[in-house]
Design a protein around this motif. Structure first.
Motif, PDB file in Angstrom:
ATOM      1  N   SER A 195       0.839  -1.206   0.000  1.00 27.37           N
ATOM      2  CA  SER A 195       0.000   0.000   0.000  1.00 27.37           C
ATOM      3  C   SER A 195       0.868   1.249   0.000  1.00 27.37           C
ATOM      4  CB  SER A 195      -0.893   0.025   1.247  1.00 27.37           C
ATOM      5  OG  SER A 195      -1.776  -1.081   1.268  1.00 27.37           O
ATOM      6  N   LEU A 196       0.310   2.307  -0.568  1.00 31.82           N
ATOM      7  CA  LEU A 196       0.909   3.635  -0.512  1.00 31.82           C
ATOM      8  C   LEU A 196      -0.218   4.645  -0.374  1.00 31.82           C
ATOM      9  CD1 LEU A 196       3.674   3.803  -3.306  1.00 31.82           C
ATOM     10  CD2 LEU A 196       4.028   3.961  -0.840  1.00 31.82           C
ATOM     11  N   ARG A 197       0.130   5.769   0.217  1.00 31.09           N
ATOM     12  CA  ARG A 197      -0.841   6.865   0.306  1.00 31.09           C
ATOM     13  C   ARG A 197      -0.216   8.106  -0.311  1.00 31.09           C
ATOM     14  NH1 ARG A 197      -5.454   7.449   3.398  1.00 31.09           N
ATOM     15  NH2 ARG A 197      -6.200   9.592   3.708  1.00 31.09           N
ATOM     16  N   LEU A 198      -0.856   8.630  -1.336  1.00 41.77           N
ATOM     17  CA  LEU A 198      -0.416   9.863  -1.967  1.00 41.77           C
ATOM     18  C   LEU A 198      -1.217  11.028  -1.395  1.00 41.77           C
ATOM     19  CD1 LEU A 198      -0.266   8.745  -5.717  1.00 41.77           C
ATOM     20  CD2 LEU A 198       1.474   8.518  -3.932  1.00 41.77           C
ATOM     21  N   SER A 199      -0.560  12.170  -1.301  1.00 38.45           N
ATOM     22  CA  SER A 199      -1.236  13.356  -0.802  1.00 38.45           C
ATOM     23  C   SER A 199      -0.978  14.521  -1.744  1.00 38.45           C
ATOM     24  CB  SER A 199      -0.762  13.694   0.600  1.00 38.45           C
ATOM     25  OG  SER A 199      -1.520  14.766   1.141  1.00 38.45           O
ATOM     26  N   CYS A 200      -1.980  15.344  -1.935  1.00 41.13           N
ATOM     27  CA  CYS A 200      -1.876  16.529  -2.788  1.00 41.13           C
ATOM     28  C   CYS A 200      -2.302  17.731  -1.961  1.00 41.13           C
ATOM     29  CB  CYS A 200      -2.778  16.372  -4.007  1.00 41.13           C
ATOM     30  SG  CYS A 200      -2.913  17.851  -5.039  1.00 41.13           S
ATOM     31  N   CYS A 227      -1.769  14.942  -9.435  1.00 41.34           N
ATOM     32  CA  CYS A 227      -2.939  15.571  -8.845  1.00 41.34           C
ATOM     33  C   CYS A 227      -3.466  16.601  -9.836  1.00 41.34           C
ATOM     34  CB  CYS A 227      -2.544  16.232  -7.532  1.00 41.34           C
ATOM     35  SG  CYS A 227      -3.886  17.081  -6.681  1.00 41.34           S
ATOM     36  N   HIS A 228      -4.780  16.699  -9.935  1.00 40.76           N
ATOM     37  CA  HIS A 228      -5.419  17.630 -10.875  1.00 40.76           C
ATOM     38  C   HIS A 228      -6.610  18.282 -10.182  1.00 40.76           C
ATOM     39  CE1 HIS A 228      -8.755  18.336 -13.777  1.00 40.76           C
ATOM     40  NE2 HIS A 228      -7.800  18.962 -14.448  1.00 40.76           N
ATOM     41  N   ALA A 229      -6.826  19.545 -10.503  1.00 38.10           N
ATOM     42  CA  ALA A 229      -8.005  20.245 -10.009  1.00 38.10           C
ATOM     43  C   ALA A 229      -8.500  21.195 -11.093  1.00 38.10           C
ATOM     44  CB  ALA A 229      -7.675  21.012  -8.735  1.00 38.10           C
ATOM     45  N   GLN A 230      -9.797  21.414 -11.081  1.00 37.61           N
ATOM     46  CA  GLN A 230     -10.394  22.302 -12.065  1.00 37.61           C
ATOM     47  C   GLN A 230     -11.204  23.380 -11.366  1.00 37.61           C
ATOM     48  OE1 GLN A 230     -13.760  21.239 -14.933  1.00 37.61           O
ATOM     49  NE2 GLN A 230     -11.968  21.108 -16.261  1.00 37.61           N
ATOM     50  N   ARG A 231     -11.048  24.621 -11.851  1.00 41.47           N
ATOM     51  CA  ARG A 231     -11.771  25.742 -11.267  1.00 41.47           C
ATOM     52  C   ARG A 231     -12.081  26.726 -12.384  1.00 41.47           C
ATOM     53  NH1 ARG A 231     -10.323  30.751  -8.635  1.00 41.47           N
ATOM     54  NH2 ARG A 231     -11.791  31.235  -6.961  1.00 41.47           N
ATOM     55  N   PHE A 232     -13.346  27.037 -12.560  1.00 41.44           N
ATOM     56  CA  PHE A 232     -13.810  27.946 -13.619  1.00 41.44           C
ATOM     57  C   PHE A 232     -13.268  27.520 -14.986  1.00 41.44           C
ATOM     58  CE2 PHE A 232     -13.798  31.088  -9.953  1.00 41.44           C
ATOM     59  CZ  PHE A 232     -15.144  30.932  -9.723  1.00 41.44           C
ATOM     60  N   GLY A 233     -13.259  26.222 -15.228  1.00 42.87           N
ATOM     61  CA  GLY A 233     -12.827  25.706 -16.520  1.00 42.87           C
ATOM     62  C   GLY A 233     -11.326  25.675 -16.730  1.00 42.87           C
ATOM     63  N   ASN A 235      -7.656  24.130 -15.793  1.00 39.80           N
ATOM     64  CA  ASN A 235      -7.070  22.918 -15.235  1.00 39.80           C
ATOM     65  C   ASN A 235      -5.736  23.223 -14.565  1.00 39.80           C
ATOM     66  OD1 ASN A 235      -8.984  20.839 -16.202  1.00 39.80           O
ATOM     67  ND2 ASN A 235      -8.342  21.584 -18.206  1.00 39.80           N
ATOM     68  N   TYR A 236      -5.553  22.662 -13.395  1.00 39.64           N
ATOM     69  CA  TYR A 236      -4.317  22.822 -12.644  1.00 39.64           C
ATOM     70  C   TYR A 236      -3.727  21.441 -12.378  1.00 39.64           C
ATOM     71  CZ  TYR A 236      -6.244  27.445 -11.825  1.00 39.64           C
ATOM     72  OH  TYR A 236      -6.790  28.690 -11.999  1.00 39.64           O
ATOM     73  N   TRP A 237      -2.393  21.335 -12.518  1.00 37.72           N
ATOM     74  CA  TRP A 237      -1.711  20.054 -12.345  1.00 37.72           C
ATOM     75  C   TRP A 237      -0.562  20.174 -11.352  1.00 37.72           C
ATOM     76  CZ3 TRP A 237      -3.572  15.728 -14.639  1.00 37.72           C
ATOM     77  CH2 TRP A 237      -4.441  15.881 -15.724  1.00 37.72           C
ATOM     78  N   GLY A 238      -0.358  19.098 -10.606  1.00 39.37           N
ATOM     79  CA  GLY A 238       0.844  19.004  -9.798  1.00 39.37           C
ATOM     80  C   GLY A 238       2.006  18.538 -10.646  1.00 39.37           C
ATOM     81  N   GLN A 239       3.163  18.409 -10.025  1.00 40.94           N
ATOM     82  CA  GLN A 239       4.374  18.051 -10.757  1.00 40.94           C
ATOM     83  C   GLN A 239       4.509  16.552 -10.967  1.00 40.94           C
ATOM     84  OE1 GLN A 239       4.254  18.597  -7.556  1.00 40.94           O
ATOM     85  NE2 GLN A 239       5.592  17.103  -6.547  1.00 40.94           N
TER      86      GLN A 239
END
Length: 115
Positions: free
Chosen positions: A17-22, A95-101, A103-107
């Motif tokens: 098991s692994l746990r990823l965090s963003c 990790c990805h997030a969307q706000r007002f269309g 897209n934001y990405w982590g490294q």
């Protein structure tokens, strides 16, 4: 400017098991969706787990029952708990997030499942 920073990747044996965090630089309530994707060389980035405000959590068929996405609203984090890992789960996880269309990405963080 929104920043997403992943952590928690590494090397694990099959069945482990692994746990990823963003960690997000703003309240996760401000995002329409927060997700985890993964990518292997030569393949397109694929959606692994998604959390949207009205629908809750959704998962790719390949990880259902093994992966769990969760959000901590007090810490502004989105975690991915990965159990029963298999070699085919080896990938860079984003990790990805969307706000007002937008897209934001982590490294990205590398997950390697190998004995």
């Amino acid at each position: 400017q929104v920043q997403l920073v992943e952590s928690g990747g590494g090397l694990v044996q099959p069945g482990g098991s692994l746990r990823l965090s963003c960690a997000a630089s703003r309240s996760i309530f401000s995002f329409t969706s927060t997700d985890w994707f993964r990518q292997t060389p030569g393949k397109e980035r694929e959606l692994v787990a998604q959390f949207t405000a009205p629908s809750g959590a959704n998962y790719a068929d390949s990880v259902k029952g093994r992966f769990t996405i969760s959000r901590d609203n007090t810490k502004n984090t989105v975690d991915l708990q990965m159990n029963s890992l298999q070699p085919e789960d080896t990938a860079v996880y984003y990790c990805h997030a969307q706000r007002f269309g937008i897209n934001y990405w982590g490294q990205g963080t590398q997950v390697t499942v190998s004995s």
